[in-house]
Design a protein around this motif. Structure first.
Motif, short mmCIF file in Angstrom:
data_model
loop_
_atom_site.label_atom_id
_atom_site.label_comp_id
_atom_site.label_asym_id
_atom_site.label_seq_id
_atom_site.Cartn_x
_atom_site.Cartn_y
_atom_site.Cartn_z
N SER A 203 0.83 -1.20 0.00
CA SER A 203 0.00 0.00 0.00
C SER A 203 0.87 1.25 0.00
O SER A 203 0.58 2.22 -0.72
N ASP A 204 1.93 1.26 0.80
CA ASP A 204 2.85 2.40 0.80
C ASP A 204 3.49 2.58 -0.58
O ASP A 204 3.65 3.71 -1.06
N GLU A 205 3.85 1.48 -1.20
CA GLU A 205 4.45 1.55 -2.53
C GLU A 205 3.48 2.14 -3.54
O GLU A 205 3.86 2.96 -4.38
N ASP A 206 2.22 1.73 -3.46
CA ASP A 206 1.22 2.26 -4.38
C ASP A 206 1.00 3.75 -4.15
O ASP A 206 0.77 4.51 -5.09
N THR A 207 1.04 4.18 -2.88
CA THR A 207 0.80 5.58 -2.57
C THR A 207 1.95 6.47 -3.00
O THR A 207 1.74 7.56 -3.55
N GLU A 208 3.17 6.04 -2.78
CA GLU A 208 4.33 6.89 -3.01
C GLU A 208 4.85 6.81 -4.44
O GLU A 208 5.32 7.81 -4.99
N GLN A 209 4.80 5.62 -5.05
CA GLN A 209 5.41 5.46 -6.36
C GLN A 209 4.47 4.85 -7.39
O GLN A 209 4.63 5.11 -8.59
N ASP A 210 3.55 4.03 -6.96
CA ASP A 210 2.59 3.38 -7.85
C ASP A 210 3.29 2.71 -9.02
O ASP A 210 3.09 3.10 -10.19
N PRO A 211 4.10 1.67 -8.77
CA PRO A 211 4.84 1.05 -9.87
C PRO A 211 3.96 0.29 -10.85
O PRO A 211 4.42 -0.03 -11.95
N ASP A 212 2.70 0.01 -10.49
CA ASP A 212 1.83 -0.73 -11.39
C ASP A 212 1.17 0.16 -12.45
O ASP A 212 0.46 -0.35 -13.31
N ARG A 213 1.36 1.47 -12.35
CA ARG A 213 0.77 2.34 -13.38
C ARG A 213 1.47 2.06 -14.70
O ARG A 213 2.62 1.62 -14.77
N TRP A 214 0.78 2.38 -15.78
CA TRP A 214 1.28 2.01 -17.10
C TRP A 214 2.30 3.04 -17.57
O TRP A 214 1.96 4.11 -18.04
N CYS A 215 3.57 2.68 -17.42
CA CYS A 215 4.65 3.51 -17.95
C CYS A 215 4.94 3.16 -19.40
O CYS A 215 5.44 3.98 -20.16
N SER A 216 4.64 1.92 -19.78
CA SER A 216 4.88 1.46 -21.14
C SER A 216 3.79 0.46 -21.50
O SER A 216 3.24 -0.24 -20.63
N HIS A 217 3.49 0.37 -22.78
CA HIS A 217 2.53 -0.60 -23.28
C HIS A 217 3.22 -1.85 -23.79
O HIS A 217 2.61 -2.68 -24.47
N ALA A 218 4.50 -2.01 -23.47
CA ALA A 218 5.26 -3.21 -23.81
C ALA A 218 5.67 -3.90 -22.51
O ALA A 218 5.96 -3.24 -21.50
N ALA A 219 5.72 -5.23 -22.53
CA ALA A 219 6.00 -5.98 -21.31
C ALA A 219 7.38 -5.67 -20.76
O ALA A 219 7.55 -5.44 -19.55
N CYS A 220 8.41 -5.64 -21.61
CA CYS A 220 9.77 -5.39 -21.13
C CYS A 220 9.93 -3.96 -20.63
O CYS A 220 10.64 -3.72 -19.65
N GLY A 221 9.28 -3.01 -21.30
CA GLY A 221 9.35 -1.63 -20.84
C GLY A 221 8.71 -1.45 -19.48
O GLY A 221 9.24 -0.75 -18.60
N GLN A 222 7.56 -2.09 -19.27
CA GLN A 222 6.89 -2.02 -17.97
C GLN A 222 7.74 -2.70 -16.90
O GLN A 222 7.81 -2.23 -15.76
N GLU A 223 8.38 -3.80 -17.25
CA GLU A 223 9.24 -4.50 -16.29
C GLU A 223 10.43 -3.64 -15.88
O GLU A 223 10.80 -3.58 -14.70
N ALA A 224 11.05 -2.95 -16.84
CA ALA A 224 12.19 -2.08 -16.52
C ALA A 224 11.76 -0.96 -15.58
O ALA A 224 12.47 -0.60 -14.63
N TRP A 225 10.59 -0.38 -15.82
CA TRP A 225 10.09 0.70 -14.95
C TRP A 225 9.88 0.20 -13.53
O TRP A 225 10.22 0.86 -12.56
N GLN A 226 9.34 -1.01 -13.37
CA GLN A 226 9.08 -1.52 -12.03
C GLN A 226 10.37 -1.88 -11.29
O GLN A 226 10.45 -1.75 -10.07
N ILE A 227 11.38 -2.32 -12.02
CA ILE A 227 12.69 -2.56 -11.38
C ILE A 227 13.27 -1.26 -10.86
O ILE A 227 13.76 -1.18 -9.72
#
Length: 636
Positions: free
Chosen positions: A382-406
């Protein structure tokens, strides 16, 4: 009154534009400096290599800088981030030793074209940075101390989902097939309580005492949870080797998604605690027999009126592969509403908890408490979602989204490390479960019971208690296949519980085996009686101690350090080239980017020596903290 206000407050305006410094820019300066000092930026530049496709002069480090800034900023969209950072683009990129800021469209093309090989190298660099030279706070012995005095490291593995909604588009022969932007990154799956038609699942690994992320693995739809679990276990092994901690003292906490016997083989012998979802285990004879005997313990929590009755089965075969583990069955009375978890049978709700924790160090109540303590992992998400929200769509490609979450998890860990430098505090110790009280005469043991044993024979050549088998219905069967039922329960002085079983006199009088069964000889005035003993478990009496750090204090100390402080920037003008300098002659390799070496590619957007110096002044930074980062201290 109005005249008084007009005379004391003078309001002036000007058409000259002076954008305000973003509130997160000071923190970005500190994190970029820390990454540079630890050599992380140089390693990303040298190791994460990816051939360009319409990226112009930019390389991976340029896009990584943007993702780091996006994660630190907390801006809701990339568009909002670019609007805030654009007036200070030169200073922002100079923090990473680069010249120009990639355009938002260029970043999108990069994330869309990123390959899985480049993402795995970035992930390996993330883990290497986590397992590198250990910060001071990790040198302290955090973990869980069991009742026998052993120290355990606890890791949480669980998945989180992000649901996406799609517009309804016409699908008729007269029109082209609709193209969905999230087609490669999402798929139909379980959405839980989130609204949406398609989802993406992300499996995360957390060190439960330091609250550091160890990794993140995403897949469309419901994901590939067993494949992701094996990769998570590999990361935990690397963590333990780096900290020189034995694997047999690592505890993995998993939710009901993994609660089958097939998954146990993927854990490579690690101790675990998880909720079971294969309720066919309740029908096993060994489990049915244990449920007919007195319960081991009762368990409740202060915030709930629910009281669970616990039955501890020390060795149960689970799954088709024959994996052996400890099974704790929890029962409670059903209420007017249907239970969300467990299965209902005859007015009782049954819950299953699988574990490999030893009985001599953890009681059945300890196992259930450890699993339910996974709620702290949910608050971390919940803290992660509030402060950074890594699940938001930074890319519409799987590898791009994975890099953003890392990168997002990377920033989380960096904030923890810097926060501990800002506020170095000793580890905190919590009594997770109180010490077991000393055993008293004629009272039930606080630790539960060992497996049932029967009394030995009084005479040779006669049937012993071992010849009377316990049945799943709670009775005994004698060698003549007659039933013995419970007639008495007696509490012994040592805390043992004696169950007395007796046969019917009518069965014993005409039995052909009475000479071997009765120690009275031919006297058949009394039926055969057998005692079954439940001895107390030999469990250490020490309290369970949970040693960790605050989940929020140190991380938010880094976040709030400069959020409300002034940041001054002074950018000197760039050196002008000599007017007599002619345009350089390009080689064929320079014209064809595919022929350039990695060093030449990296130098394209490197900060040139002719670039004007940028001076950034941060206010409110303690001198000791500035010295640890190698920052200059300005004179007042």
């Amino acid at each position: 009154m109005n005249s008084m206000i007009d005379s004391t407050v003078i309001i002036q305006t000007t058409s000259h534009s002076v954008p305000s410094t973003p509130s997160w820019f000071g923190e970005m300066v500190v994190i970029a400096r820390y990454l540079q000092r630890m050599g992380v930026l140089a390693k990303i530049s040298e190791r994460v290599r990816f051939a360009r496709r319409r990226f112009g002069r930019y390389e991976v480090i340029d896009f990584a800088a943007v993702l780091f800034g996006y994660a630190v900023s907390g801006e809701r969209t990339l568009e909002a981030f670019y609007e805030r950072v654009y007036p200070f683009a030169a200073a922002f990129m100079a923090l990473f030793g680069r010249d120009r800021l990639p355009a938002r469209s260029t970043l999108s093309r990069f994330l869309a074209a990123l390959t899985a090989e480049a993402v795995e190298v970035l992930r390996a660099q993330f883990l290497e940075d986590l397992l590198g030279p250990q910060p001071d706070f990790e040198q302290q012995p955090c973990g869980l101390t069991d009742r026998a005095g052993n120290l355990w490291k606890v890791f949480d593995i669980d998945g989180t989902r992000e649901a996406a909604r799609q517009r309804a588009l016409p699908q008729i022969p007269e029109q082209p097939v609709p193209q969905r932007r999230l087609r490669d990154v999402c798929a139909p799956g379980y959405t839980g309580r989130k609204r949406g038609e398609i989802v993406r699942t992300r499996t995360t690994v957390l060190q439960a005492h330091s609250y550091q992320w160890l990794g993140s693995f995403g897949h469309p739809g419901n994901g590939e949870y067993r494949k992701e679990l094996r990769r998570a276990v590999g990361m935990i092994q690397s963590y333990l080797r780096a900290h020189q901690f034995p694997e047999e003292r690592a505890l993995l906490r998993l939710d009901g998604l993994y609660g089958t016997g097939a998954v146990l083989a993927d854990l490579l012998g690690f101790a675990f605690v998880m909720r079971g979802k294969d309720y066919r285990l309740l029908d096993l004879p060994v489990v049915q027999t244990r449920l007919r005997l007195p319960a081991d313990q009762q368990f409740s929590r202060p915030e709930s009126n629910l009281v669970r009755t616990l039955y501890d089965c020390s060795d149960v075969t689970v799954g088709a592969s024959g994996q052996h583990c400890r099974l704790v069955v929890a029962t409670h009375r059903t209420g007017p509403t249907k239970n969300r978890i467990g299965i209902e049978r005859d007015g009782l709700a049954y819950e299953l908890f699988l574990t490999k924790l030893p009985q001599e160090a953890f009681t059945a109540a300890d196992v259930v408490a450890l699993y339910l303590h996974r709620g702290t992992f949910e608050t971390t998400l919940s803290d992660e979602d509030t402060e950074q929200d890594p699940d938001r769509w930074c890319s519409h490609a799987a590898c791009g989204q994975e890099a953003w979450q890392i990168v997002s998890q990377w920033v989380w860990n960096l904030r923890l490390e810097l926060g501990h430098q800002l506020e170095p505090e000793p580890i905190r110790t919590t009594e997770f479960a109180p010490a077991l009280p000393p055993a008293k005469e004629h009272t039930a043991p606080a630790s539960g019971y060992a497996p049932a044993v029967v009394a030995l024979p009084l005479k040779q050549d006669r049937f012993s208690g071992r010849d009377f088998a316990l049945q799943p219905d709670g009775t005994l069967h004698c060698p003549a296949r007659q039933t013995l039922s419970t007639t008495e329960e007696r509490r012994e002085a040592d805390g043992s519980l004696r169950l007395v079983y007796a046969a019917r006199i009518s069965h014993c009088r005409g039995c052909g085996l009475r000479e071997q069964c009765q120690w009275h000889g031919g006297n058949t005035q009394k039926p055969r009686r057998v005692s079954v003993l439940l001895h107390p478990l030999r469990v250490g009496s020490a309290a369970l101690l949970w040693k960790d750090w605050s989940r929020r204090q140190h991380r938010r100390a880094c976040m709030q350090l400069l959020r409300h402080q002034r940041v001054d920037m002074h950018l000197e003008p760039a050196l002008q080239p000599s007017p007599t300098t002619s345009q350089p002659v390009l080689s064929r390799a320079q014209r064809a980017h595919s022929r350039l070496s990695w060093e030449v590619r990296l130098a394209y957007n490197a900060l040139a020596s002719t670039t004007g110096r940028c001076t950034i002044t941060l206010f409110g930074v303690l001198e000791g903290f500035a010295t640890s980062l190698g920052l200059f201290t300005a004179s007042h």
